[in-house]
Scaffold this motif. Structure first.
Motif, short mmCIF file in Angstrom:
data_model
loop_
_atom_site.label_atom_id
_atom_site.label_comp_id
_atom_site.label_asym_id
_atom_site.label_seq_id
_atom_site.Cartn_x
_atom_site.Cartn_y
_atom_site.Cartn_z
N MET B 50 -34.46 -20.97 -23.44
CA MET B 50 -34.48 -21.27 -21.96
C MET B 50 -33.29 -21.22 -21.09
O MET B 50 -33.31 -20.76 -20.03
CB MET B 50 -35.21 -22.79 -21.56
N CYS B 54 -33.00 -18.31 -18.02
CA CYS B 54 -32.35 -18.87 -16.90
C CYS B 54 -31.30 -17.79 -16.69
O CYS B 54 -31.38 -17.37 -15.14
CB CYS B 54 -32.11 -20.30 -16.75
N VAL B 179 -40.97 -21.66 -18.12
CA VAL B 179 -39.73 -21.09 -17.92
C VAL B 179 -40.11 -19.66 -18.23
O VAL B 179 -39.66 -18.67 -17.58
CB VAL B 179 -38.70 -21.43 -18.85
N THR B 240 -34.62 -23.46 -11.70
CA THR B 240 -35.34 -23.70 -12.95
C THR B 240 -34.41 -24.50 -14.05
O THR B 240 -34.73 -25.15 -14.61
CB THR B 240 -35.79 -22.16 -13.58
N VAL B 244 -34.78 -27.82 -16.45
CA VAL B 244 -34.82 -27.61 -18.04
C VAL B 244 -33.62 -28.61 -18.43
O VAL B 244 -33.90 -29.35 -19.39
CB VAL B 244 -34.27 -26.13 -18.23
#
Lengths: 252, 328
Positions: B50, B54, B179, B240, B244
């Motif tokens: 993730m 990102c 994601v 995002t 996360v």
């Protein structure tokens, strides 16, 4: 007899920190003619040209195009009125293909602004036919898919002309179209200019008096930022002040 | 035109014209990426993945501006970081569901991009970069001083919440799926922007601005539009990330974050479609798996960067594109 003037300047002045590159220039270009602006090095031709195309804003004076005051307008907006310039260095988009170069001009003329970032490129394919026709008209068909950066100097100039013609401008401003060209290219470009001058008005800046001799209907000679003489080639070339300015500059 | 381009931003790799069969290749790569994303959590930690995603989205957004708009922003941390603050704040203190929190963060970045962008695009080349840096520094000091950002502590323990108020994202695998969707959507949107009528004008302005103006394009409006798009997508990435990691901190608005995204883009390949993803993967992996070396990570990163510039100026993907003679 009333003259049909398409572009006129009055008292056009450009001052750079006390130095007057262009000083009170009055210029009138008649519709449908080829008008040349010539002069020795440093006469203010290029500055004058940049003022007319709005890449510089004059310190004084006015510019009127089709009876509309364009003195304070932005460069892009002047282009939208049909007054389109060329550049001394060959102005292409190096990382676009030859067809894309021409298409970008068609895109502006036929679609206006393109802020539609969500639409696929496919919508531009409708313009490909016309773009290819223009590419062919300047003899670049074999290079339609090549990147502009890969073209030779002469071909880049041809591409630039095709791109400019894609805008279908009413008036063209050419900045030293023959600069850096060999003899053959000069003749070919002269023919091309004559061909596109049909139904259009052309104002060209040139360094060389003999190059414009056969091409132009009217010549304005600049020296030290001011109009020195104006008339057809026969008149201008016999003017003692013009002869002196050229020979004087040549022997300085 | 001495002041138009302080840095040669004309991408070497992207110089290959995109043809129809190249688009088919790109489509295959997109499918490949999607499959990889499905398979990856079987072998790798979802949290690490993730993080990569990102930053990959952040780098893609940055590359839209640099590689296709020809504009080197040195303040993209502002949009990434401010978005993550707003997202964290709305999720934690206003009880927004994650998708609304992400949207509010993204919208913040868009507004900030519009304000900062309209100031910065008035100048060109290195002056443009300096203005973006100065404005981003202001955003940093604002974050340091303002109450809602929590100063040095940042905003911690941000709830991941329930997507649409229904699906809990507490589990890493659920979060990972979200994601992935955000990343794929962002990547495809950027691809579309590049290959749109707008993108075509953008590339023309990047290549030769005076000429584009002489064709009647108001270059500054296009530059501002791409600046806002880039800032918005950077904000989407930052928001995002805040959900996360359940954290928004000063690190994300710091100028070194602006530098990091430049690094990712250059290592991967500026002006290529897929380069920034690879760049983000390389940099994040180095930071994660070399963390045991402490401060040495920065030195290793520096060496990698120098080697990259010396050996393949066009970046990893740029180099591959050159070798296979296809735009990537």
């Amino acid at each position: 007899m009333a003259r049909d003037v398409i572009l006129a300047t009055d008292g056009l002045t450009m001052e750079f920190k006390g130095f007057r590159a262009v000083n009170g220039v009055k210029l009138e270009v008649e519709r449908g003619t080829i008008h040349a602006l010539i002069g020795p090095n440093g006469a203010g031709k290029t500055t004058c040209f940049n003022l007319l195309t709005k890449f510089l804003i004059p310190t004084a004076g006015t510019i009127r195009y089709k009876d509309k005051d364009i003195t304070g307008m932005r460069a892009a907006d002047v282009a939208r009125l049909g007054l389109v310039r060329s550049f001394q260095i060959s102005a292409v988009f190096p990382h676009l293909t030859v067809t894309e170069n021409v298409r970008i001009a068609l895109q502006r003329r036929l679609r206006g602004d393109s802020f539609d970032f969500w639409r696929p490129e496919k919508v531009l394919r409708a313009l490909d036919g016309e773009a290819l026709a223009l590419v062919e008209a300047v003899g670049l068909s074999d290079f339609a898919d090549s990147l502009a950066v890969e073209l030779s100097y002469g071909r880049k100039r041809a591409l630039e002309i095709a791109t400019t013609l894609a805008l279908d401008p009413e008036m063209l401003l050419l900045d030293e179209p023959m600069a850096g060209m060999g003899h053959e290219d000069v003749d070919r470009t002269a023919q091309l200019i004559r061909r596109v001058s049909k139904d259009r008005t052309i104002l060209m800046v040139e360094h060389n008096l003999s190059v414009v001799a056969s091409l132009s209907d009217r010549i304005t000679v600049l020296a030290r930022g001011q109009v020195l003489a104006e008339g057809d080639y026969a008149t201008v070339s016999k003017d003692p002040r013009v002869v002196e300015a050229y020979i004087g500059a040549g022997h300085a | 035109m001495a002041d138009t381009a302080a840095i040669d931003v004309a991408p070497i790799a992207a110089a290959l014209p995109t043809r129809r069969d190249d688009k088919a290749l790109h489509r295959m790569i997109f499918v490949g990426i999607a499959l990889l994303l499905i398979a990856a959590p079987l072998v790798l930690y979802p949290v690490y993945l993730m993080k990569v995603l990102c930053f990959a989205l952040f780098a893609l957004a940055f590359n839209l501006l640099l590689g296709y708009g020809g504009l080197l922003s040195f303040g993209h941390a502002a949009y990434f970081g401010m978005a993550s603050y707003l997202c964290a704040y709305t999720a934690k203190h206003l009880g927004f569901t994650p998708e609304l929190a992400i949207l509010s963060g993204t919208a913040t970045a868009a507004v900030l991009g519009l304000i900062f962008g309209s100031l910065a695009i008035r100048r060109q080349g290195i002056y443009f970069s300096m203005i973006t840096l100065a404005l981003a520094q202001m955003a940093f000091f604002f974050s340091l001083q303002a109450k809602f950002t929590g100063g040095e502590d940042g905003i911690q323990a941000v709830p991941r919440g329930n997507l649409f108020g229904v699906f809990s994202l507490a589990d890493d695998r659920a979060m990972y799926a979200v994601v992935c969707v955000v990343f794929m959507a962002g990547m495809l949107l950027i691809y579309r922007i590049i290959h749109s009528p707008f993108g075509q004008v953008l590339k023309a302005i990047r290549d030769n601005e005076p000429r584009a103006i002489s064709l009647g394009y108001r270059a500054n409006q296009y530059k501002l539009a791409v600046f806002v798009l880039s800032a918005t997508l950077a904000g989407l990435a930052g928001s995002t990330k805040a959900i996360v990691f359940q954290l928004a901190s000063l690190t994300d608005v710091h100028w070194s974050m602006s530098g990091e995204v430049v690094l990712m883009t250059l290592v991967g390949g500026m002006g290529t479609v897929f380069g920034p993803i690879v760049g983000a993967l390389v940099i994040v992996t180095m930071e994660t798996y070399l963390a045991q070396f402490g401060a040495w990570v920065t030195i290793i990163q520096g060496c990698v960067f120098v080697l990259c510039v010396l050996l393949f100026r066009e970046g990893i993907i740029g180099l591959v594109a050159k070798l296979i003679r296809k735009p990537l």
